[in-house]
Design an enzyme around this catalytic site. Structure first.
Site, PDB file in Angstrom:
ATOM      1  N   LYS A 115      45.798  37.591  37.735  1.00 47.58           N
ATOM      2  CA  LYS A 115      45.893  37.394  39.185  1.00 47.58           C
ATOM      3  C   LYS A 115      46.684  36.145  39.575  1.00 47.58           C
ATOM      4  O   LYS A 115      47.144  36.031  40.700  1.00 47.58           O
ATOM      5  CB  LYS A 115      44.499  37.393  39.834  1.00 47.58           C
ATOM      6  CG  LYS A 115      43.821  38.753  39.701  1.00 47.58           C
ATOM      7  CD  LYS A 115      42.749  39.023  40.732  1.00 47.58           C
ATOM      8  CE  LYS A 115      42.288  40.486  40.587  1.00 47.58           C
ATOM      9  NZ  LYS A 115      41.142  40.849  41.377  1.00 47.58           N
ATOM     10  N   LYS A 197      45.409  49.342  34.389  1.00 44.91           N
ATOM     11  CA  LYS A 197      44.148  49.965  34.847  1.00 44.91           C
ATOM     12  C   LYS A 197      44.285  50.391  36.309  1.00 44.91           C
ATOM     13  O   LYS A 197      45.044  49.781  37.077  1.00 44.91           O
ATOM     14  CB  LYS A 197      42.957  49.037  34.628  1.00 44.91           C
ATOM     15  CG  LYS A 197      42.754  47.993  35.687  1.00 44.91           C
ATOM     16  CD  LYS A 197      41.353  47.385  35.621  1.00 44.91           C
ATOM     17  CE  LYS A 197      41.173  46.446  36.798  1.00 44.91           C
ATOM     18  NZ  LYS A 197      39.928  46.480  37.473  1.00 44.91           N
ATOM     19  N   LYS A 200      42.430  48.669  42.867  1.00 43.35           N
ATOM     20  CA  LYS A 200      42.391  48.769  44.328  1.00 43.35           C
ATOM     21  C   LYS A 200      43.633  48.174  44.955  1.00 43.35           C
ATOM     22  O   LYS A 200      44.025  48.558  46.051  1.00 43.35           O
ATOM     23  CB  LYS A 200      41.223  47.930  44.854  1.00 43.35           C
ATOM     24  CG  LYS A 200      39.870  48.420  44.521  1.00 43.35           C
ATOM     25  CD  LYS A 200      38.906  47.292  44.895  1.00 43.35           C
ATOM     26  CE  LYS A 200      37.488  47.683  44.608  1.00 43.35           C
ATOM     27  NZ  LYS A 200      36.614  46.501  44.711  1.00 43.35           N
TER      28      LYS A 200
HETATM   29  P1  ATP Z   1      40.373  46.375  41.107  1.00 41.90           P
HETATM   30  O1  ATP Z   1      40.938  45.767  39.863  1.00 41.90           O
HETATM   31  O2  ATP Z   1      40.492  47.838  41.143  1.00 41.90           O
HETATM   32  O3  ATP Z   1      40.908  45.697  42.334  1.00 41.90           O
HETATM   33  P2  ATP Z   1      38.001  45.054  40.518  1.00 41.90           P
HETATM   34  O4  ATP Z   1      37.669  45.306  39.097  1.00 41.90           O
HETATM   35  O5  ATP Z   1      38.742  43.811  40.772  1.00 41.90           O
HETATM   36  O6  ATP Z   1      38.798  46.235  41.125  1.00 41.90           O
HETATM   37  P3  ATP Z   1      35.334  45.533  41.669  1.00 41.90           P
HETATM   38  O7  ATP Z   1      35.404  46.311  42.881  1.00 41.90           O
HETATM   39  O8  ATP Z   1      34.388  44.421  41.789  1.00 41.90           O
HETATM   40  O9  ATP Z   1      36.718  44.887  41.367  1.00 41.90           O
HETATM   41  O10 ATP Z   1      34.917  46.453  40.473  1.00 41.90           O
HETATM   42  C1  ATP Z   1      33.699  47.148  40.547  1.00 41.90           C
HETATM   43  C2  ATP Z   1      33.396  47.770  39.215  1.00 41.90           C
HETATM   44  O11 ATP Z   1      34.383  48.756  38.896  1.00 41.90           O
HETATM   45  C3  ATP Z   1      33.400  46.784  38.033  1.00 41.90           C
HETATM   46  O12 ATP Z   1      32.274  47.075  37.228  1.00 41.90           O
HETATM   47  C4  ATP Z   1      34.671  47.093  37.296  1.00 41.90           C
HETATM   48  O13 ATP Z   1      34.552  46.830  35.916  1.00 41.90           O
HETATM   49  C5  ATP Z   1      34.820  48.576  37.555  1.00 41.90           C
HETATM   50  N1  ATP Z   1      36.229  49.014  37.471  1.00 41.90           N
HETATM   51  C6  ATP Z   1      37.263  48.527  38.184  1.00 41.90           C
HETATM   52  N2  ATP Z   1      38.403  49.165  37.862  1.00 41.90           N
HETATM   53  C7  ATP Z   1      38.068  50.094  36.912  1.00 41.90           C
HETATM   54  C8  ATP Z   1      38.805  51.077  36.178  1.00 41.90           C
HETATM   55  N3  ATP Z   1      40.095  51.238  36.372  1.00 41.90           N
HETATM   56  N4  ATP Z   1      38.135  51.850  35.287  1.00 41.90           N
HETATM   57  C9  ATP Z   1      36.800  51.700  35.104  1.00 41.90           C
HETATM   58  N5  ATP Z   1      36.049  50.789  35.768  1.00 41.90           N
HETATM   59  C10 ATP Z   1      36.659  49.986  36.667  1.00 41.90           C
END
Ligand code: ATP
Ligand code: LTN
Length: 331
Positions: A115, A197, A200
């Protein structure tokens, strides 16, 4: 799971576009765990402000995640659902744990590196973010933390901090938690780039399927998903990351292994696999969208979150008091 009821804690950031990666990696586990355990699920708004957020949008996203929690099947009678900033103990314990952490270990966190990449200076909140996450978990004496693979490193750091504090102040200061990762769904990859991955924040809307996407968008994203040119349906993450991602998503929704899905489609074209995956995904998301549309406008939502915060605070208070006493803080 064991006979003993375990304390489960996890959190999701209110940053919009909750996608099938979040669902298959994390939310689905939250629901499965709530039947036999004491579960606490948080909307981590203090984590969300590590990057600048528009206040009105942030507030709307907090309520969106709360409604989605319930739409996927979390029941506020069984699980505690609340917003992080409503329980002051998170910020307090976060500072204590920040003082137990080292800049070296925080600089090694891949989420921070990703990030902050390309910027000479990064927001301090982004840097100390894992100490706040450790505080979230340790504040409730959590045994188990259901998350996606991307959080493995943060869970390891949480364990390291708990063990470090316990070595100094006594084994019973913190419960040392364990991460819980699923086989299928723990790492859903971007549809347009199976090396990244599903996220969002990715700019390309077609890289993800959000839980509230309409059927046409779901179809478009899956039919356009990156595959390869050899035409063979086989589960092999290294050599065939695009097809393997589709097989894993299919398997996670259908409750079977990705290898079994591959066996089922052997000898068929990618087009057939994709078309069936569209159907499975549309069917899985339909009831979630319907429940979300009912729950989100309801005034009940705020009441449920306030009640959840009071229940969370009642658990957090004694833990924080114990930790402060061990450190010699306060009167
Ligand atoms: P992103 O990277 O998509 O912006 P994030 O991981 O930063 O999302 P959270 O919304 O807090 O933020 O994630 C919520 C849950 O979803 C966490 O347990 C994270 O590990 C899981 N998660 C996020 N992206 C994935 C993915 N691509 N595959 C599986 N699990 C995921
Ligand atoms: N860091 C996580 C979100 C998160 C979390 C937590 C997950 C914050 N606090 C406590 C589990 C337990 C993320 O970025 N996905």
């Amino acid at each position: 799971m064991t006979d003993k009821r375990l304390r489960v804690f996890s959190g999701v950031q209110p940053t919009g576009n909750i996608h099938i990666g979040n669902y298959l990696g994390a939310l689905r586990q939250f629901v499965a765990l709530q039947e036999e355990n004491d579960c606490i699920y948080c909307i981590v708004d203090l984590h969300a402000i590590t990057m600048p957020k528009d206040p009105a949008e942030l507030h709307a996203h907090i309520l969106d995640v709360a409604a989605l929690y319930m739409a996927v099947g979390l029941d506020p009678k069984k699980s505690i659902l609340f917003v992080q900033s409503e329980v002051p103990g998170h910020a307090e314990l976060s500072w204590i744990l920040t003082c137990c952490s080292y800049t070296g270990e925080l600089s090694r966190m891949t989420q921070f590196k990703d990030k902050s990449r390309g910027n000479e200076s990064a927001p301090t909140g982004l840097f100390v973010y894992p100490a706040l996450m450790a505080a979230d978990i340790l504040l409730y004496d959590a045994d188990v933390v259901p998350v996606g693979q991307d959080q493995r490193q943060h869970i390891e750091l949480t364990r390291d901090l708990a063990i470090r504090v316990n070595n100094r102040f006594g084994e019973d200061t913190f419960v040392v938690p364990e991460g819980r990762f699923l086989k299928e769904g723990a790492r859903v990859m971007a549809l347009d780039d199976p090396a990244a991955k599903m996220s969002k924040s990715a700019e390309n809307e077609m890289s993800r399927i959000s839980l509230l996407d309409d059927d046409a968008k779901i179809k478009k994203a899956i039919m356009r998903a990156t595959t390869d040119s050899d035409g063979e349906i086989r589960y092999d993450i290294q050599k065939k990351p695009g097809v393997s991602n589709l097989l894993a998503i299919y398997g996670a929704f259908a409750g079977i292994s990705a290898e079994d899905v591959a066996a089922r489609y052997q000898g068929q074209g990618y087009g057939t696999l994709k078309k069936d995956l569209v159907e499975i995904t549309v069917d899985a998301l339909r009831p979630i969208k319907e429940r979300f549309a009912e729950i989100r406008p309801s005034n009940e939502l705020a009441r449920i979150l306030k009640d959840g915060a009071a229940r969370a605070d009642a658990i957090a208070g004694p833990v924080l008091a114990r930790v402060k006493e061990r450190f010699g803080l306060g009167v």
